[in-house]
Design a protein around this motif. Structure first.
Motif, PDB file in Angstrom:
ATOM      1  N   ASP A  42       0.822  -1.203   0.000  1.00  0.00           N
ATOM      2  CA  ASP A  42       0.000   0.000   0.000  1.00  0.00           C
ATOM      3  C   ASP A  42       0.866   1.267   0.000  1.00  0.00           C
ATOM      4  OD1 ASP A  42      -2.462  -1.481   0.263  1.00  0.00           O
ATOM      5  OD2 ASP A  42      -1.975  -1.756   2.370  1.00  0.00           O
ATOM      6  N   PRO A  43       1.627   1.519  -1.065  1.00  0.00           N
ATOM      7  CA  PRO A  43       2.426   2.746  -1.096  1.00  0.00           C
ATOM      8  C   PRO A  43       1.535   3.984  -1.270  1.00  0.00           C
ATOM      9  CG  PRO A  43       2.584   1.626  -3.193  1.00  0.00           C
ATOM     10  CD  PRO A  43       1.806   0.724  -2.276  1.00  0.00           C
ATOM     11  N   ILE A  44       2.056   5.139  -0.876  1.00  0.00           N
ATOM     12  CA  ILE A  44       1.357   6.412  -1.041  1.00  0.00           C
ATOM     13  C   ILE A  44       2.064   7.200  -2.134  1.00  0.00           C
ATOM     14  CG2 ILE A  44       0.691   8.580   0.064  1.00  0.00           C
ATOM     15  CD1 ILE A  44       0.615   6.994   2.719  1.00  0.00           C
ATOM     16  N   ASN A  45       1.293   7.694  -3.082  1.00  0.00           N
ATOM     17  CA  ASN A  45       1.830   8.395  -4.247  1.00  0.00           C
ATOM     18  C   ASN A  45       1.324   9.831  -4.320  1.00  0.00           C
ATOM     19  OD1 ASN A  45       2.664   5.782  -4.886  1.00  0.00           O
ATOM     20  ND2 ASN A  45       2.157   5.979  -7.039  1.00  0.00           N
ATOM     21  N   VAL A  46       2.047  10.656  -5.080  1.00  0.00           N
ATOM     22  CA  VAL A  46       1.510  11.937  -5.545  1.00  0.00           C
ATOM     23  C   VAL A  46       1.156  11.722  -7.007  1.00  0.00           C
ATOM     24  CG1 VAL A  46       2.669  13.464  -3.911  1.00  0.00           C
ATOM     25  CG2 VAL A  46       3.784  12.900  -6.056  1.00  0.00           C
ATOM     26  N   THR A  47       0.049  12.322  -7.410  1.00  0.00           N
ATOM     27  CA  THR A  47      -0.478  12.105  -8.752  1.00  0.00           C
ATOM     28  C   THR A  47      -0.753  13.443  -9.426  1.00  0.00           C
ATOM     29  OG1 THR A  47      -1.489  10.029  -8.028  1.00  0.00           O
ATOM     30  CG2 THR A  47      -2.359  11.009 -10.045  1.00  0.00           C
ATOM     31  N   ALA A  48      -0.330  13.550 -10.674  1.00  0.00           N
ATOM     32  CA  ALA A  48      -0.639  14.715 -11.503  1.00  0.00           C
ATOM     33  C   ALA A  48      -1.607  14.270 -12.581  1.00  0.00           C
ATOM     34  CB  ALA A  48       0.631  15.274 -12.129  1.00  0.00           C
ATOM     35  N   LEU A  49      -2.614  15.096 -12.838  1.00  0.00           N
ATOM     36  CA  LEU A  49      -3.659  14.769 -13.800  1.00  0.00           C
ATOM     37  C   LEU A  49      -3.874  15.963 -14.720  1.00  0.00           C
ATOM     38  CD1 LEU A  49      -6.520  12.757 -13.886  1.00  0.00           C
ATOM     39  CD2 LEU A  49      -7.341  15.032 -13.390  1.00  0.00           C
ATOM     40  N   ALA A  50      -4.033  15.705 -15.997  1.00  0.00           N
ATOM     41  CA  ALA A  50      -4.379  16.755 -16.958  1.00  0.00           C
ATOM     42  C   ALA A  50      -5.419  16.191 -17.911  1.00  0.00           C
ATOM     43  CB  ALA A  50      -3.155  17.213 -17.732  1.00  0.00           C
ATOM     44  N   GLY A  51      -6.342  17.040 -18.320  1.00  0.00           N
ATOM     45  CA  GLY A  51      -7.392  16.576 -19.205  1.00  0.00           C
ATOM     46  C   GLY A  51      -7.907  17.654 -20.123  1.00  0.00           C
ATOM     47  N   TYR A  52      -8.738  17.208 -21.066  1.00  0.00           N
ATOM     48  CA  TYR A  52      -9.370  18.110 -22.016  1.00  0.00           C
ATOM     49  C   TYR A  52     -10.845  17.725 -22.130  1.00  0.00           C
ATOM     50  CZ  TYR A  52     -10.657  20.461 -26.315  1.00  0.00           C
ATOM     51  OH  TYR A  52     -11.285  21.249 -27.236  1.00  0.00           O
ATOM     52  N   ARG A  53     -11.728  18.707 -21.887  1.00  0.00           N
ATOM     53  CA  ARG A  53     -13.166  18.477 -22.032  1.00  0.00           C
ATOM     54  C   ARG A  53     -13.537  18.535 -23.514  1.00  0.00           C
ATOM     55  NH1 ARG A  53     -12.707  21.598 -17.687  1.00  0.00           N
ATOM     56  NH2 ARG A  53     -13.348  20.702 -15.728  1.00  0.00           N
ATOM     57  N   ILE A  54     -13.888  17.398 -24.063  1.00  0.00           N
ATOM     58  CA  ILE A  54     -14.298  17.319 -25.465  1.00  0.00           C
ATOM     59  C   ILE A  54     -15.713  17.870 -25.605  1.00  0.00           C
ATOM     60  CG2 ILE A  54     -14.732  15.731 -27.379  1.00  0.00           C
ATOM     61  CD1 ILE A  54     -12.546  13.905 -25.972  1.00  0.00           C
ATOM     62  N   THR A  55     -16.578  17.496 -24.678  1.00  0.00           N
ATOM     63  CA  THR A  55     -17.937  18.037 -24.554  1.00  0.00           C
ATOM     64  C   THR A  55     -18.119  18.329 -23.062  1.00  0.00           C
ATOM     65  OG1 THR A  55     -19.111  15.968 -24.063  1.00  0.00           O
ATOM     66  CG2 THR A  55     -18.693  16.458 -26.396  1.00  0.00           C
ATOM     67  N   PRO A  56     -19.230  18.924 -22.655  1.00  0.00           N
ATOM     68  CA  PRO A  56     -19.417  19.157 -21.212  1.00  0.00           C
ATOM     69  C   PRO A  56     -19.412  17.882 -20.362  1.00  0.00           C
ATOM     70  CG  PRO A  56     -20.890  20.571 -22.453  1.00  0.00           C
ATOM     71  CD  PRO A  56     -20.252  19.630 -23.450  1.00  0.00           C
ATOM     72  N   THR A  57     -19.657  16.710 -20.970  1.00  0.00           N
ATOM     73  CA  THR A  57     -19.699  15.468 -20.192  1.00  0.00           C
ATOM     74  C   THR A  57     -18.656  14.429 -20.594  1.00  0.00           C
ATOM     75  OG1 THR A  57     -21.385  14.566 -21.666  1.00  0.00           O
ATOM     76  CG2 THR A  57     -22.171  15.707 -19.683  1.00  0.00           C
TER      77      THR A  57
END
Length: 163
Positions: A42-57
């Motif tokens: 059960d290691p603990i991580n830091v996470t980076a996330l990036a995304g692009y909204r193609i539509t509102p959902t």
């Protein structure tokens, strides 16, 4: 030719701000629960996330996670890092809240270090998960996810929370 160049520059200049408003990024803490042949880590991580909204959902996301606190097992340290790409569908519940589901692919690397020796293994897996967001302000939200992956001999669950 000059008119074409000017038109292209104006089009790009008006399209970039619209593109930028659909981009998002965030950071989080992740607890990875991995089980292989009855041994759990059960290691603990830091996470980076990036995304692009193609539509509102509908969104496309990329995620990178690296261990900051390895789990100690049998006198050694276990670290798990991964990178993933996901398609995400969200469902607004209220103006401030939404639920989402995602599916994609992750490539992970597990490392076991003991007494100066290090052993690594990497593998890929289809991954899926679900979660929710709560808007704290127009451009900021608290997000929590659970993501599941089934590697060759290892089952993993990543519990992630961040902004």
């Amino acid at each position: 030719m000059k008119m074409l160049l000017i038109a292209a520059t104006v089009s790009l200049g008006t399209a970039l701000p619209a593109l930028a408003q659909d981009l998002y990024a965030g950071g989080a803490l992740t607890i990875i629960q991995a089980e292989d042949s009855g041994i759990e880590a059960d290691p603990i991580n830091v996470t980076a996330l990036a995304g692009y909204r193609i539509t509102p959902t509908i969104s496309a996301e990329g995620e990178f996670s690296v261990t900051v606190s390895p789990d100690e097992i049998e006198g050694g340290d276990v670290s798990i890092s991964y990178v993933g790409l996901f398609a995400r569908a969200s469902l607004p519940i209220s103006p401030q809240m939404s639920a989402h589901a995602r599916i994609g692919y992750i490539n992970g690397e597990a490392e076991f270090s003991i007494e100066g020796e290090s052993f690594t293994s990497d593998d890929g897996s289809v991954a899926f998960g679900f979660g929710g967001e709560f808007a704290l302000a127009p451009a900021y939200a608290f997000r929590a996810d659970v993501t599941f992956g089934e590697f060759d001999t290892t089952d993993s669950t990543a519990l992630t929370a961040g902004v």
